[in-house]
Scaffold this active site. Sequence first.
Site, PDB file in Angstrom:
ATOM      1  N   TYR A 463      37.541  50.311  39.005  1.00  0.00           N
ATOM      2  CA  TYR A 463      38.178  49.877  37.748  1.00  0.00           C
ATOM      3  C   TYR A 463      38.637  48.422  37.864  1.00  0.00           C
ATOM      4  O   TYR A 463      39.776  48.089  37.534  1.00  0.00           O
ATOM      5  CB  TYR A 463      39.354  50.791  37.370  1.00  0.00           C
ATOM      6  CG  TYR A 463      39.039  52.263  37.438  1.00  0.00           C
ATOM      7  CD1 TYR A 463      37.899  52.784  36.833  1.00  0.00           C
ATOM      8  CD2 TYR A 463      39.880  53.146  38.099  1.00  0.00           C
ATOM      9  CE1 TYR A 463      37.603  54.142  36.890  1.00  0.00           C
ATOM     10  CE2 TYR A 463      39.603  54.504  38.160  1.00  0.00           C
ATOM     11  CZ  TYR A 463      38.460  54.989  37.563  1.00  0.00           C
ATOM     12  OH  TYR A 463      38.181  56.338  37.630  1.00  0.00           O
ATOM     13  N   HIS A 464      37.726  47.553  38.289  1.00  0.00           N
ATOM     14  CA  HIS A 464      38.033  46.141  38.495  1.00  0.00           C
ATOM     15  C   HIS A 464      37.088  45.243  37.692  1.00  0.00           C
ATOM     16  O   HIS A 464      36.446  44.344  38.256  1.00  0.00           O
ATOM     17  CB  HIS A 464      37.925  45.780  39.976  1.00  0.00           C
ATOM     18  CG  HIS A 464      38.909  46.467  40.854  1.00  0.00           C
ATOM     19  ND1 HIS A 464      38.754  46.540  42.236  1.00  0.00           N
ATOM     20  CD2 HIS A 464      40.066  47.113  40.567  1.00  0.00           C
ATOM     21  CE1 HIS A 464      39.782  47.215  42.750  1.00  0.00           C
ATOM     22  NE2 HIS A 464      40.582  47.569  41.768  1.00  0.00           N
ATOM     23  N   PRO A 465      36.952  45.416  36.396  1.00  0.00           N
ATOM     24  CA  PRO A 465      36.059  44.539  35.636  1.00  0.00           C
ATOM     25  C   PRO A 465      36.613  43.121  35.568  1.00  0.00           C
ATOM     26  O   PRO A 465      37.820  42.900  35.400  1.00  0.00           O
ATOM     27  CB  PRO A 465      36.009  45.190  34.255  1.00  0.00           C
ATOM     28  CG  PRO A 465      37.293  45.948  34.138  1.00  0.00           C
ATOM     29  CD  PRO A 465      37.608  46.422  35.522  1.00  0.00           C
TER      30      PRO A 465
END
Length: 529
Positions: A463-465
Site C-alpha cells: 500500500y505504497h503508491p
Amino acid sequence: MKSPDYIIVGAGAAGCVLAARLTEDPGTQVLLLESGGSDRRLTIAMPAAIPFVYQNKALGWNEMAGPEPYLAGQMIDEKRGRVLGGSTSVNAMIFNRGNARDFDGWAAQGLSGWGWQDVLPYFRRMENFAEGASPTRGGDGPLKVARANAAHPLFEVYMRSGEQAGHARPADHNSGDQEGMHIAQCTIGNGRRWNAAQAFLRPALGRPNLALKTGVDVVRILFDGTRAAGVLLSDGTRLEASREVILAASNIGAAKLLLLSGVGPADELRALGIPVVLDQPHVGRNLENHPGVNLQYAARREDTLVSQLGLVGQARLGLEWLLFRRGLGASNFFEAGAFVKTHDGADYANLQLEFLPLARRVVNGKVTVFPGFQLWMDLSRPHSRGFLRLRSANPADAPQIVFNHLQHREDQLDMIRAVRLARELFAQPAWEGIRGAEVNPTADLQTDDDILGWIKSAVGTSYHPSGATRMAVRPQDGVVDVDCRVHGLEGLRVVGPGVMPRITTGNLSAPTYMIAEKISDVLRGRRAI
C-alpha cells in the site's frame, strides 16, 4: 474563513504537517479540508487492532488496482485512509525513512535540496525518537517514534537466523546505515497509534488562524486563467484561497483531482468531456508501488503468537491496553524486519522484509491467524511502472489504477531471488525444532518457473503508491518543480508521496512527513534549517 491564504486538500500526513507548521505564523490563515470523519476510534488508537481498521470500509476509499496485465488480470486491493489522519490512521505504523541513497538519487536528477544531507534536518525536526536526540535523530518533534519491544521469542530467532545467513545488524537502520536485520521502529507513543492528527493537527486546532472541515469532498480545483483560485465541493460550495491551493490528498487522490480539474493528458481529458486547463501528460503516470508476497511456515501453536490470541488472551490483550496502554494491544505485531539485496549486483538494498510470529490468511474477506510464522517480502525499488486514469468525469467514480506489477523481467527475477533468500533464512540453525512445513508457496516448488507462477498468483502490495505527480526540473519530465509547484500553473502545489521522482526504500509515511516539513519552510520563506 471567507478567503484563507491556503486551502489544503487532505488531512493525512502531509496535510496535517502543513496545517500545523503554516499556522505557527499567526498572520497566515489555513483551511484544511478532509473527506473522511473523525479518527477518534478505539480501533484506530489501539495498534493491535490493525485488522479491524483494514476491514472497515468506512475508513478507506475501497479501491482496487487492476486488472494487472502481467498477473493474469488479477485485481489487487489497495488501502488508502479516508479519515482524519489519512493513511497514518490505518497503516501498520512502521517507521522507515528510506535509504540515504534514495534521496541522493533524487538530487542526482537535478532536484537540488533533496539530497540526504538536505532532508535529514527535516526528518530530525518532525520526530521525537524514544532513544533521544543525536546528530541523525530528533528528540523533541511532534511525531513519537519508538523501537518495538519485540518481546516474543520468535523475533530473536528471526534476528539470529539473519546473522547466521550473513546479514548485518545495524544499530539504527534509520540513521543512514540501512542494510541488514533490524527491530522495527514504529509511530506508537504512550501505547497508542501516533498518527498525523495526534502528532501535528490536534495541538494546532486551537489556533484562530486554522479551520478544519471534515466530511467534505473536493471535486475540482477552480482556476482563474492559469492560477488556482480555490476549490469546488461536491455540494456546489465554492471556496477561494488568496494565495495557494495545496493538494495533500495522497498520491492517488491528488492525481485524480488534477485530472478532474483539467490538468493532465489533453487527449484523455477531452475524451471524457473535461475542459483542458493544462496539457500535462505526466499526471497519473510513473505510478510505483512496492509489490510483494508472504512466505509462510507452519509451527507448533505454543511456539507462535497464536497461543496468546485465544479468547482469554484476546480479553487480556484488550483489558491491559484499555487500563494501562501496554501489552500486546500496544504492538502492531510487525516488530522485526530487514533491508537486503536480492543479488550481489544490486547497488544497495532493494528488498524489504517484515516478520510476523504468526501466520495469517483471508477467509471470506476476514483476516484469520493460524499457528506458524511468515515473512512479507516486497521489492523496494521495482523497475515496472504503471498509470492512473479517470474512468469518467464523475468525481464519485474510482479511477483506473494499474501498477503493471512484474512487467519488467528484472522484477520477476528479484521476486524469485527473494523467495530463495527467505528459504535460506529459515533454513538456518536458529529455526531447528521450530520450523514446520512450508505452507506458502510449498517446498515442492523449486524451479524458477514454478516459483514465478506462485508469485504471480500471490502478489499483493505494501500500500505504497507514489510518483503519479512526480517532481522534475522540467515540465516535460514531471508534474511539479523542486518546490512542489505544478509546472505551468500558479498558486497550486502538490505535497505528498505523489511527488517522489523515485519510490523510497521503505514505508512511505516517514518521507511523506519529511516532504511536508520541507515545503512548509519553503512556503514560509525559510529555505533551510
